[in-house]
Motif scaffolding. Structure first.
Motif, PDB file in Angstrom:
ATOM      1  N   ASN A   1       0.829  -1.204   0.000  1.00 46.39           N
ATOM      2  CA  ASN A   1       0.000   0.000   0.000  1.00 46.39           C
ATOM      3  C   ASN A   1       0.868   1.261   0.000  1.00 46.39           C
ATOM      4  OD1 ASN A   1      -3.088   0.082   0.276  1.00 46.39           O
ATOM      5  ND2 ASN A   1      -2.519  -1.793   1.351  1.00 46.39           N
TER       6      ASN A   1
ATOM      7  N   LEU B   1       2.580   1.403  -3.563  1.00 43.63           N
ATOM      8  CA  LEU B   1       1.768   1.262  -4.775  1.00 43.63           C
ATOM      9  C   LEU B   1       1.920   2.447  -5.741  1.00 43.63           C
ATOM     10  CD1 LEU B   1      -0.020  -1.066  -5.638  1.00 43.63           C
ATOM     11  CD2 LEU B   1      -1.979   0.180  -4.772  1.00 43.63           C
ATOM     12  N   GLY B   2       1.852   3.649  -5.207  1.00 45.33           N
ATOM     13  CA  GLY B   2       1.972   4.844  -6.052  1.00 45.33           C
ATOM     14  C   GLY B   2       3.297   4.863  -6.801  1.00 45.33           C
TER      15      GLY B   2
ATOM     16  N   TYR C   1       5.299   2.128  -7.333  1.00 42.55           N
ATOM     17  CA  TYR C   1       5.293   0.983  -8.263  1.00 42.55           C
ATOM     18  C   TYR C   1       4.716   1.423  -9.605  1.00 42.55           C
ATOM     19  CZ  TYR C   1       5.979  -2.857  -4.836  1.00 42.55           C
ATOM     20  OH  TYR C   1       6.469  -3.741  -3.910  1.00 42.55           O
ATOM     21  N   TYR C   2       3.617   2.160  -9.497  1.00 42.44           N
ATOM     22  CA  TYR C   2       2.876   2.559 -10.692  1.00 42.44           C
ATOM     23  C   TYR C   2       3.625   3.651 -11.454  1.00 42.44           C
ATOM     24  CZ  TYR C   2      -1.139   4.037 -13.487  1.00 42.44           C
ATOM     25  OH  TYR C   2      -1.969   4.352 -14.519  1.00 42.44           O
TER      26      TYR C   2
ATOM     27  N   LYS D   1       3.855  11.095   0.287  1.00 44.05           N
ATOM     28  CA  LYS D   1       3.707  10.975  -1.170  1.00 44.05           C
ATOM     29  C   LYS D   1       4.085  12.262  -1.907  1.00 44.05           C
ATOM     30  CE  LYS D   1      -1.179  12.123  -1.936  1.00 44.05           C
ATOM     31  NZ  LYS D   1      -2.506  11.610  -2.239  1.00 44.05           N
TER      32      LYS D   1
END
Lengths: 258, 221
Positions: free
Chosen positions: B101, B104-105, B107-108, B157
């Motif tokens: 979690n 994820l940002g 990874y993308y 983030k």
């Protein structure tokens, strides 16, 4: 009478709306597959593999026994009613062309389509889809596209496995357990299978996979009010998937064999 | 220039709220607002509107001077990534571990799966006491730990604006104090934010200006 006409009109409008929304969802997923953006490509691939594992590999333990039982039962029934030289043709026409794709689709609907609807419904209610967007992650990329590719590829593989296991396994079981004359059975099957059969079955797998994914995702995304709506949508989604598969099965049968 | 600007924004009620009557509001670097509302749902709706999660029924939403078209999803994603939304409904992805979690940002965005958590993220995980729970899924940890993971995710983030709602929800007291301290530090550094405390003593901790929502009417003091 007027109320009834109004009711029919509303039902027709609702249905048309639903089909339009499903078509729009299908178009968006398909466009995303074609565009294949660089962002998240590896993540997408990993989720596709996970989906294939869940839909195809884990389903083998259910599909293989079903295909063996159905295959042997049908071969025994056919051998009782058909003249020996028709047995191959009947097996191909019914077991490979019709029952194989439909039974496999049913297994996928029961296992995966319902799971996709439930998962998407929960993600919708618990605002997990929103959480993805807040991280800059496109839900189309990592939720919808992998489901569509994974389920379609899995269906293609599972239908192939069903056909092979039901014919070979069914033949083996019938040969071991009975004294029915099954000479040249496999040779007859080989002769009876034509390229058009393979094309028809592959198309069924493709249409089933695309349709089952879109319908199950659509019903998952339709959950708005709360968790109690999820069972209702799951049930509706599964029924809609089943109707869709039967209708597509008939349409392809009519297109290729009528 | 305002980072977020709502012009003639209006929204129908959600939950037990009165909705938001037509109003204009802008949030610029250095701004720190404390939000007060007679209905929790209206405060929640206001924060969601600022986070671009509630498309306007009337009016427009501008981010960094550019009017957002809510039909263009990919453009929206780029904007949402720049907003730190710490609403009470901010969630984790249920079928992924806390670590995934948090990654994820990246990874993308970076198209890699071999990433590890940065030191800043690990430090925050240690502070919130979730470092040893990173390989569990949200359902396997206590709600406080899941909430802490959301806070760590949003705080790290690289957001340019923060929208914080009821810091005390689902956090132990010690973590709340730490969290409040982090928000205060953020405010001192000039990152714009809006904070809704609900009916708590945290109401007046770091406000510079007030936003009032009464019967759906928004006013800034």
């Amino acid at each position: 009478m007027r109320d009834f006409a109004g009711y029919l009109g509303r039902q027709a409008t609702d249905r048309l709306n639903r089909y339009a929304e499903q078509s729009a969802l299908f178009y968006r997923i398909l466009r995303q597959i074609v565009v294949n953006p660089r962002a998240g490509r590896r993540l997408r691939l990993r989720i596709v593999v996970e989906q294939i594992y869940f839909t195809a590999v884990e389903a083998l333990w259910i599909l293989i026994p079903i295909s063996l039982l159905l295959g042997s039962m049908m071969i025994l029934q056919f051998s009782g009613v058909a003249a020996q030289h028709d047995l191959g043709k009947i097996t191909v026409a019914l077991l490979i062309r019709e029952f194989g794709p439909l039974v496999t689709a049913l297994v996928v609907i029961l296992r995966s389509a319902t799971a996709v609807t439930i998962e998407t419904g929960y993600m919708q209610v618990l605002r997990e889809i929103e959480a993805l967007e807040l991280q800059g992650v496109d839900p189309l990329d990592i939720l919808f596209v992998p489901r569509m590719i994974g389920i379609t590829v899995s269906l293609l593989c599972l239908i192939t496995i069903f056909c092979i296991v039901s014919v070979l396994g069914g033949y083996a079981i019938a040969w071991v357990l009975t004294t029915l004359p099954l000479q040249n059975f496999l040779a007859q099957i080989g002769k009876a299978v034509e390229p058009i059969d393979i094309v028809a079955v592959a198309l069924k797998a493709l249409f089933f996979g695309l349709g089952i994914t879109v319908i199950s995702l659509y019903y998952g995304l339709s959950v708005r009010k709360g968790i109690t709506e999820i069972p209702v949508m799951t049930s509706r989604g599964a029924v809609a998937c089943l109707f869709y598969c039967v209708a597509v099965n008939f349409a392809l049968f009519a297109a290729f064999f009528l | 220039m305002a980072l977020i600007e709502l012009r003639d924004y209006a929204h129908t009620p959600t939950g037990r709220g009165k909705g938001l009557s037509k109003f204009s509001f802008s949030l610029s670097p250095g701004d720190a607002f404390s939000l007060h509302a007679d209905r929790v749902d209206d405060a929640h709706l206001f924060l969601r509107a600022l986070a671009s999660l509630e498309p306007p029924e009337e009016g427009s939403y501008r981010f960094d001077g550019e009017e957002l078209n809510f039909a263009k999803r990919r453009r929206l994603l780029a904007v949402r990534r720049r907003i730190g939304y710490l609403g009470v409904d901010a969630a984790l992805i249920g079928n992924r571990t806390l670590r995934t979690n948090l990654l994820l940002g990246r990874y993308y965005a970076e198209n890699r799966l071999d990433l590890s958590l940065g030191e800043d993220v690990l430090d925050l995980c240690r502070l919130f006491g979730i470092e040893d729970k990173l390989d569990l899924r949200p359902a396997q940890v206590a709600p406080e730990d899941a909430r802490a993971a959301v806070i760590v995710r949003e705080m790290t983030k690289g957001a340019e604006v923060f929208l914080v709602e009821q810091a005390f929800v689902n956090l132990p007291r010690q973590a709340v104090e730490m969290y409040i301290g982090m928000i205060r530090k953020m405010a001192d550094s000039g990152v714009p934010f809006v904070y809704y405390a609900g009916l708590t003593q945290y109401d007046r901790l770091f406000k510079k200006r007030d936003i009032y929502i009464r019967d759906g009417v928004v006013s800034v003091v």
